[in-house]
Motif scaffolding. Structure first.
Motif, PDB file in Angstrom:
ATOM      1  N   SER A   1       0.845  -1.196   0.000  1.00  0.00           N
ATOM      2  CA  SER A   1       0.000   0.000   0.000  1.00  0.00           C
ATOM      3  C   SER A   1       0.876   1.240   0.000  1.00  0.00           C
ATOM      4  O   SER A   1       2.056   1.184   0.366  1.00  0.00           O
ATOM      5  N   GLY A   2       0.283   2.345  -0.402  1.00  0.00           N
ATOM      6  CA  GLY A   2       1.020   3.592  -0.375  1.00  0.00           C
ATOM      7  C   GLY A   2       1.500   3.952   1.013  1.00  0.00           C
ATOM      8  O   GLY A   2       2.628   4.417   1.191  1.00  0.00           O
ATOM      9  N   LEU A   3       0.665   3.724   2.027  1.00  0.00           N
ATOM     10  CA  LEU A   3       1.038   4.099   3.386  1.00  0.00           C
ATOM     11  C   LEU A   3       2.164   3.225   3.933  1.00  0.00           C
ATOM     12  O   LEU A   3       3.106   3.734   4.551  1.00  0.00           O
ATOM     13  N   SER A   4       2.085   1.913   3.725  1.00  0.00           N
ATOM     14  CA  SER A   4       3.162   1.039   4.216  1.00  0.00           C
ATOM     15  C   SER A   4       4.471   1.337   3.480  1.00  0.00           C
ATOM     16  O   SER A   4       5.558   1.272   4.080  1.00  0.00           O
ATOM     17  N   ASN A   5       4.385   1.685   2.189  1.00  0.00           N
ATOM     18  CA  ASN A   5       5.582   2.093   1.454  1.00  0.00           C
ATOM     19  C   ASN A   5       6.173   3.366   2.051  1.00  0.00           C
ATOM     20  O   ASN A   5       7.386   3.473   2.277  1.00  0.00           O
ATOM     21  N   LEU A   6       5.296   4.332   2.316  1.00  0.00           N
ATOM     22  CA  LEU A   6       5.746   5.605   2.861  1.00  0.00           C
ATOM     23  C   LEU A   6       6.448   5.433   4.198  1.00  0.00           C
ATOM     24  O   LEU A   6       7.548   5.963   4.416  1.00  0.00           O
ATOM     25  N   LEU A   7       5.846   4.694   5.112  1.00  0.00           N
ATOM     26  CA  LEU A   7       6.423   4.549   6.449  1.00  0.00           C
ATOM     27  C   LEU A   7       7.752   3.807   6.416  1.00  0.00           C
ATOM     28  O   LEU A   7       8.676   4.131   7.181  1.00  0.00           O
ATOM     29  N   SER A   8       7.866   2.822   5.527  1.00  0.00           N
ATOM     30  CA  SER A   8       9.146   2.114   5.383  1.00  0.00           C
ATOM     31  C   SER A   8      10.214   3.049   4.836  1.00  0.00           C
ATOM     32  O   SER A   8      11.371   3.038   5.294  1.00  0.00           O
ATOM     33  N   ASP A   9       9.837   3.872   3.865  1.00  0.00           N
ATOM     34  CA  ASP A   9      10.781   4.848   3.304  1.00  0.00           C
ATOM     35  C   ASP A   9      11.174   5.899   4.338  1.00  0.00           C
ATOM     36  O   ASP A   9      12.324   6.372   4.351  1.00  0.00           O
ATOM     37  N   ILE A  10      10.240   6.282   5.194  1.00  0.00           N
ATOM     38  CA  ILE A  10      10.549   7.267   6.238  1.00  0.00           C
ATOM     39  C   ILE A  10      11.589   6.717   7.208  1.00  0.00           C
ATOM     40  O   ILE A  10      12.477   7.454   7.666  1.00  0.00           O
ATOM     41  N   LEU A  11      11.510   5.424   7.531  1.00  0.00           N
ATOM     42  CA  LEU A  11      12.535   4.827   8.401  1.00  0.00           C
ATOM     43  C   LEU A  11      13.911   4.912   7.746  1.00  0.00           C
ATOM     44  O   LEU A  11      14.905   5.230   8.410  1.00  0.00           O
ATOM     45  N   VAL A  12      13.980   4.633   6.438  1.00  0.00           N
ATOM     46  CA  VAL A  12      15.255   4.750   5.720  1.00  0.00           C
ATOM     47  C   VAL A  12      15.731   6.201   5.742  1.00  0.00           C
ATOM     48  O   VAL A  12      16.920   6.475   5.973  1.00  0.00           O
ATOM     49  N   TRP A  13      14.811   7.135   5.539  1.00  0.00           N
ATOM     50  CA  TRP A  13      15.138   8.566   5.617  1.00  0.00           C
ATOM     51  C   TRP A  13      15.675   8.917   7.006  1.00  0.00           C
ATOM     52  O   TRP A  13      16.667   9.649   7.139  1.00  0.00           O
ATOM     53  N   GLY A  14      15.034   8.390   8.039  1.00  0.00           N
ATOM     54  CA  GLY A  14      15.435   8.691   9.402  1.00  0.00           C
ATOM     55  C   GLY A  14      16.778   8.098   9.794  1.00  0.00           C
ATOM     56  O   GLY A  14      17.428   8.572  10.736  1.00  0.00           O
ATOM     57  N   ALA A  15      17.223   7.064   9.078  1.00  0.00           N
ATOM     58  CA  ALA A  15      18.478   6.395   9.425  1.00  0.00           C
ATOM     59  C   ALA A  15      19.680   7.331   9.277  1.00  0.00           C
ATOM     60  O   ALA A  15      20.672   7.215  10.009  1.00  0.00           O
ATOM     61  N   ALA A  16      19.603   8.268   8.331  1.00  0.00           N
ATOM     62  CA  ALA A  16      20.738   9.162   8.077  1.00  0.00           C
ATOM     63  C   ALA A  16      21.103   9.978   9.309  1.00  0.00           C
ATOM     64  O   ALA A  16      22.286  10.262   9.553  1.00  0.00           O
ATOM     65  N   LYS A  17      20.110  10.346  10.097  1.00  0.00           N
ATOM     66  CA  LYS A  17      20.366  11.146  11.302  1.00  0.00           C
ATOM     67  C   LYS A  17      21.263  10.404  12.276  1.00  0.00           C
ATOM     68  O   LYS A  17      22.007  11.032  13.047  1.00  0.00           O
ATOM     69  N   TYR A  18      21.218   9.088  12.242  1.00  0.00           N
ATOM     70  CA  TYR A  18      22.000   8.269  13.161  1.00  0.00           C
ATOM     71  C   TYR A  18      23.277   7.741  12.509  1.00  0.00           C
ATOM     72  O   TYR A  18      23.942   6.859  13.062  1.00  0.00           O
ATOM     73  N   GLY A  19      23.609   8.279  11.337  1.00  0.00           N
ATOM     74  CA  GLY A  19      24.828   7.879  10.662  1.00  0.00           C
ATOM     75  C   GLY A  19      24.790   6.458  10.137  1.00  0.00           C
ATOM     76  O   GLY A  19      25.835   5.836   9.925  1.00  0.00           O
ATOM     77  N   GLU A  20      23.590   5.944   9.899  1.00  0.00           N
ATOM     78  CA  GLU A  20      23.428   4.565   9.431  1.00  0.00           C
ATOM     79  C   GLU A  20      23.177   4.536   7.922  1.00  0.00           C
ATOM     80  O   GLU A  20      22.366   5.308   7.400  1.00  0.00           O
ATOM     81  N   GLN A  21      23.858   3.652   7.239  1.00  0.00           N
ATOM     82  CA  GLN A  21      23.608   3.384   5.828  1.00  0.00           C
ATOM     83  C   GLN A  21      22.955   2.013   5.738  1.00  0.00           C
ATOM     84  O   GLN A  21      23.602   0.994   6.016  1.00  0.00           O
ATOM     85  N   VAL A  22      21.685   1.995   5.366  1.00  0.00           N
ATOM     86  CA  VAL A  22      20.930   0.744   5.411  1.00  0.00           C
ATOM     87  C   VAL A  22      20.608   0.247   4.010  1.00  0.00           C
ATOM     88  O   VAL A  22      20.526   1.023   3.054  1.00  0.00           O
ATOM     89  N   SER A  23      20.428  -1.060   3.908  1.00  0.00           N
ATOM     90  CA  SER A  23      20.062  -1.677   2.631  1.00  0.00           C
ATOM     91  C   SER A  23      18.576  -1.523   2.347  1.00  0.00           C
ATOM     92  O   SER A  23      18.167  -1.324   1.209  1.00  0.00           O
ATOM     93  N   PHE A  24      17.763  -1.625   3.401  1.00  0.00           N
ATOM     94  CA  PHE A  24      16.316  -1.468   3.233  1.00  0.00           C
ATOM     95  C   PHE A  24      15.652  -1.299   4.591  1.00  0.00           C
ATOM     96  O   PHE A  24      16.276  -1.498   5.636  1.00  0.00           O
ATOM     97  N   GLY A  25      14.361  -0.917   4.556  1.00  0.00           N
ATOM     98  CA  GLY A  25      13.590  -0.724   5.771  1.00  0.00           C
ATOM     99  C   GLY A  25      12.359  -1.608   5.796  1.00  0.00           C
ATOM    100  O   GLY A  25      11.832  -1.992   4.747  1.00  0.00           O
ATOM    101  N   VAL A  26      11.907  -1.921   7.009  1.00  0.00           N
ATOM    102  CA  VAL A  26      10.724  -2.767   7.197  1.00  0.00           C
ATOM    103  C   VAL A  26       9.798  -2.117   8.223  1.00  0.00           C
ATOM    104  O   VAL A  26      10.249  -1.748   9.316  1.00  0.00           O
ATOM    105  N   TYR A  27       8.516  -1.993   7.863  1.00  0.00           N
ATOM    106  CA  TYR A  27       7.491  -1.483   8.786  1.00  0.00           C
ATOM    107  C   TYR A  27       6.303  -2.427   8.696  1.00  0.00           C
ATOM    108  O   TYR A  27       5.805  -2.697   7.614  1.00  0.00           O
ATOM    109  N   ASN A  28       5.847  -2.927   9.830  1.00  0.00           N
ATOM    110  CA  ASN A  28       4.784  -3.946   9.790  1.00  0.00           C
ATOM    111  C   ASN A  28       3.402  -3.333   9.605  1.00  0.00           C
ATOM    112  O   ASN A  28       3.088  -2.263  10.123  1.00  0.00           O
ATOM    113  N   MET A  29       2.571  -4.038   8.855  1.00  0.00           N
ATOM    114  CA  MET A  29       1.192  -3.598   8.625  1.00  0.00           C
ATOM    115  C   MET A  29       0.416  -3.499   9.941  1.00  0.00           C
ATOM    116  O   MET A  29      -0.393  -2.592  10.131  1.00  0.00           O
ATOM    117  N   GLY A  30       0.674  -4.441  10.851  1.00  0.00           N
ATOM    118  CA  GLY A  30      -0.050  -4.451  12.121  1.00  0.00           C
ATOM    119  C   GLY A  30       0.218  -3.243  12.988  1.00  0.00           C
ATOM    120  O   GLY A  30      -0.590  -2.893  13.847  1.00  0.00           O
TER     121      GLY A  30
END
Length: 254
Positions: A80-109
């Motif tokens: 869904s658009g919302l689950s995609n958005l929230l997963s992308d936001i986690l990847v966006w948020g990782a930069a603040k912590y100096g983390e380079q991530v391969s991907f993000g996961v956010y659960n539907m539940g």
């Protein structure tokens, strides 16, 4: 939705009988009272007056606008658009912590509401992410990552960031998955951003228990909803509306 309350006087009678020897429990009566919208037709003035100052305070906290959406966003499987958005936001948020991530996961539940089209308030964000979930980072081997995607397939799909393209079947089998357009190397290591609830192996994503190099930032700013609000605020400062689409990150085949 109709609800029923069971009203019983048994407990009260037992207390009385414990204090006064001359009283004995002889019967228990249970009555069902239907609670529906007929009770909303006439407001209780006394109750409204009592709640007014609290409502004013809550409204002042919940009503500030943090950003705007280009369309209404809701969560649904397999993608869904919302689950995609929230997963992308986690990847966006990782930069603040100096983390380079391969991907993000956010659960539907963990997505408990949707965003309306237009203005998004603090209250809207809290409705979507009401839990005390915090951003976290962990590492899995490629073999473990394949198990992770298989466990997502068993659940009919979960929120994944834009790097992921996976195909699952209606009976919960993983058919194919790539990261950044490449097959997953079973012997490689992959850095993942998610929320601490999932990192504990919850919601069927059991392989997360095998994580290593785990980092869980502390502080209110690491709460998922605060990261979501920060993302909306940044887009608002840029004059942009938040948008997200279903784009084939999780494809379901029969």
């Amino acid at each position: 939705m109709k609800k029923y309350f069971n009203l019983s006087i048994a407990a009260l009678l037992m207390l009385v009988s414990g204090c006064t020897a001359s009283h004995h429990l002889t019967s228990v009566t249970v009555e069902k009272i239907l609670i529906d919208n007929r009770y909303d037709k006439t407001a209780d003035a006394e109750a409204q007056a009592f709640l007014a100052p609290y409502k004013l305070r809550i409204d002042s906290l919940m009503s500030p606008v943090v950003g705007h959406t280009a369309q209404a966003l809701v969560a649904s499987r397999p993608e869904s658009g919302l689950s995609n958005l929230l997963s992308d936001i986690l990847v966006w948020g990782a930069a603040k912590y100096g983390e380079q991530v391969s991907f993000g996961v956010y659960n539907m539940g963990g997505i408990r509401a949707g965003f309306p089209k237009g203005a998004v308030t603090v209250g809207n964000v809290i409705d979507v992410a009401p839990f005390e979930n915090k951003i976290c980072f962990l590492t899995l081997t490629g073999e473990q990552v394949l198990k992770l995607f298989s466990q997502m397939a068993e659940r009919g799909g979960e929120g994944v960031s834009a790097a992921v393209k996976m195909t699952i079947t209606a009976n919960g089998e993983l058919q194919e998955v790539t990261l950044h357009g490449q097959p997953i190397n079973p012997t490689a290591r992959y850095r993942i951003v998610t929320i601490d609830y999932l990192a504990q192996g919850n919601d069927g994503l059991r392989v997360f228990k095998q994580r290593f190099d785990y980092v869980a930032p502390d502080g209110d700013e690491s709460n998922a909803r605060n990261i979501i609000m920060a993302y909306f605020k940044e887009k608002e400062l840029q004059g942009l509306k938040v948008k997200a689409e279903v784009e084939g990150r999780v494809k379901l085949i029969e």
